[in-house]
Design a protein around this motif. Structure first.
Motif, PDB file in Angstrom:
ATOM      1  N   LEU A 249       0.824  -1.207   0.000  1.00  0.00           N
ATOM      2  CA  LEU A 249       0.000   0.000   0.000  1.00  0.00           C
ATOM      3  C   LEU A 249       0.864   1.265   0.000  1.00  0.00           C
ATOM      4  O   LEU A 249       0.570   2.232  -0.705  1.00  0.00           O
ATOM      5  CB  LEU A 249      -0.938   0.005   1.207  1.00  0.00           C
ATOM      6  N   ASP A 250       1.925   1.248   0.783  1.00  0.00           N
ATOM      7  CA  ASP A 250       2.811   2.406   0.851  1.00  0.00           C
ATOM      8  C   ASP A 250       3.481   2.664  -0.493  1.00  0.00           C
ATOM      9  O   ASP A 250       3.505   3.796  -0.988  1.00  0.00           O
ATOM     10  CB  ASP A 250       3.858   2.177   1.939  1.00  0.00           C
ATOM     11  N   ARG A 251       4.028   1.606  -1.095  1.00  0.00           N
ATOM     12  CA  ARG A 251       4.697   1.752  -2.385  1.00  0.00           C
ATOM     13  C   ARG A 251       3.705   2.088  -3.491  1.00  0.00           C
ATOM     14  O   ARG A 251       4.018   2.830  -4.427  1.00  0.00           O
ATOM     15  CB  ARG A 251       5.445   0.461  -2.727  1.00  0.00           C
ATOM     16  N   MET A 252       2.507   1.557  -3.398  1.00  0.00           N
ATOM     17  CA  MET A 252       1.480   1.789  -4.406  1.00  0.00           C
ATOM     18  C   MET A 252       1.099   3.267  -4.476  1.00  0.00           C
ATOM     19  O   MET A 252       0.932   3.848  -5.559  1.00  0.00           O
ATOM     20  CB  MET A 252       0.252   0.931  -4.064  1.00  0.00           C
ATOM     21  N   GLN A 253       0.960   3.874  -3.324  1.00  0.00           N
ATOM     22  CA  GLN A 253       0.528   5.265  -3.275  1.00  0.00           C
ATOM     23  C   GLN A 253       1.569   6.210  -3.862  1.00  0.00           C
ATOM     24  O   GLN A 253       1.222   7.230  -4.467  1.00  0.00           O
ATOM     25  CB  GLN A 253       0.226   5.661  -1.821  1.00  0.00           C
TER      26      GLN A 253
END
Length: 289
Positions: free
Chosen positions: A148-152
């Motif tokens: 989720l962190d990398r996706m954002q």
């Protein structure tokens, strides 16, 4: 050599592998080839451990890049996130040999480098990663928050069509949290039946209609025996701002330099994506990185 003057991990193995491959070819030539001397075929088999040695060297180099303090895992820049089922990673000796001098993932990383380095979640328990995306290793309790962190922060998220509980969760996050311009569905080495089941699931779970993709034609499979008529054409699916899907097929290439020869095809197919994001696109050759 690395920036501090030391030899990079895997260099000795790669050099040893290349030497074995060259020696194999020279012995085959000196012995007269299979027509004049059937025993020369044995010389050709020296190339097999050479390929495996070279592949192992690239794996060690990939692991080093993933752990370097200055590498893409630890720097503050945004990077392209690559999501896939671990089942798509080459795991057997045969699939590693088929990877030849470079993997699909390495070539995809080369092509998408103007957007940022390619990063992916590492397979739990693996001692050496596949050459390609820099691997992030996380526990079962951590990996979802890492994704989720990398996706954002990623300018582009490439998610490979496939199946699996973890991959389905990733698709759910991608389609619910990201704008369509940031999403690319990578379609590669998947049968018509598998793709149909995948498209139905996307429709049922996310109300997303994916395009119908044809299979390899008879003529193409005759020209290149590596093409399987049960598999659909490879390429990428991008989405317009209203979620209309667009299939970007890999252009057909009659002549390949190695079993996996996709750098130029990836680059050509993704030109509209570069243009949409305002990222400079330039044609790449098979050897240009």
């Amino acid at each position: 050599m690395s920036e501090n003057g030391t030899t990079r991990p895997g260099t000795a193995l790669k050099i040893g592998g290349i030497c074995l491959i060259i020696l194999s070819g020279l012995l085959y030539f000196i012995m007269g080839g299979a027509d004049d001397n059937p025993a020369s075929v044995l010389a050709a088999f020296l190339g097999i451990p050479g390929l495996l040695l070279y592949f192992r060297g690239r794996q060690k180099a990939a692991k080093a890049i993933g752990t370097e303090p200055t590498g893409p895992i630890y720097d503050s820049r945004a990077h392209v996130l690559y999501l896939r089922s671990f089942q798509t990673d080459p795991s057997t000796t045969l699939t590693k040999l088929a990877a030849g001098g470079t993997t699909e993932e390495e070539q995809l990383a080369d092509v998408l480098r103007p957007f940022g380095s390619l990063v992916a979640i590492g397979q739990p328990g693996e001692s050496l990663p596949m050459p390609g995306a820099a691997r992030i290793y996380a526990t079962d309790a951590e990996w979802q928050s890492v994704v989720l962190d990398r996706m954002q922060s990623a300018p582009l998220v490439v998610i490979r069509a496939g199946k699996g509980t973890g991959l389905l969760w990733e698709f759910e996050q991608v389609f619910s949290l990201l704008p369509p311009a940031k999403i690319l569905v990578f379609v590669m080495n998947i049968t018509k039946r598998e793709y149909t089941a995948f498209a139905r699931q996307m429709k049922a779970d996310f109300q997303l209609a994916l395009p119908d993709i044809g299979t390899y034609g008879v003529l193409r499979t005759v020209i290149d025996v590596r093409e399987n008529p049960s598999k659909i054409l490879p390429g990428f699916i991008s989405f317009s701002d209203d979620w209309t899907p667009m299939f970007l097929p890999l252009p057909s290439t009659i002549i390949r330099l190695g079993y996996n020869d996709f750098r130029k095809s990836f680059n050509t197919a993704l030109q509209p994506v570069f243009e949409r994001h305002g990222v400079a696109w330039q044609p790449l050759s098979r050897f240009q990185t």
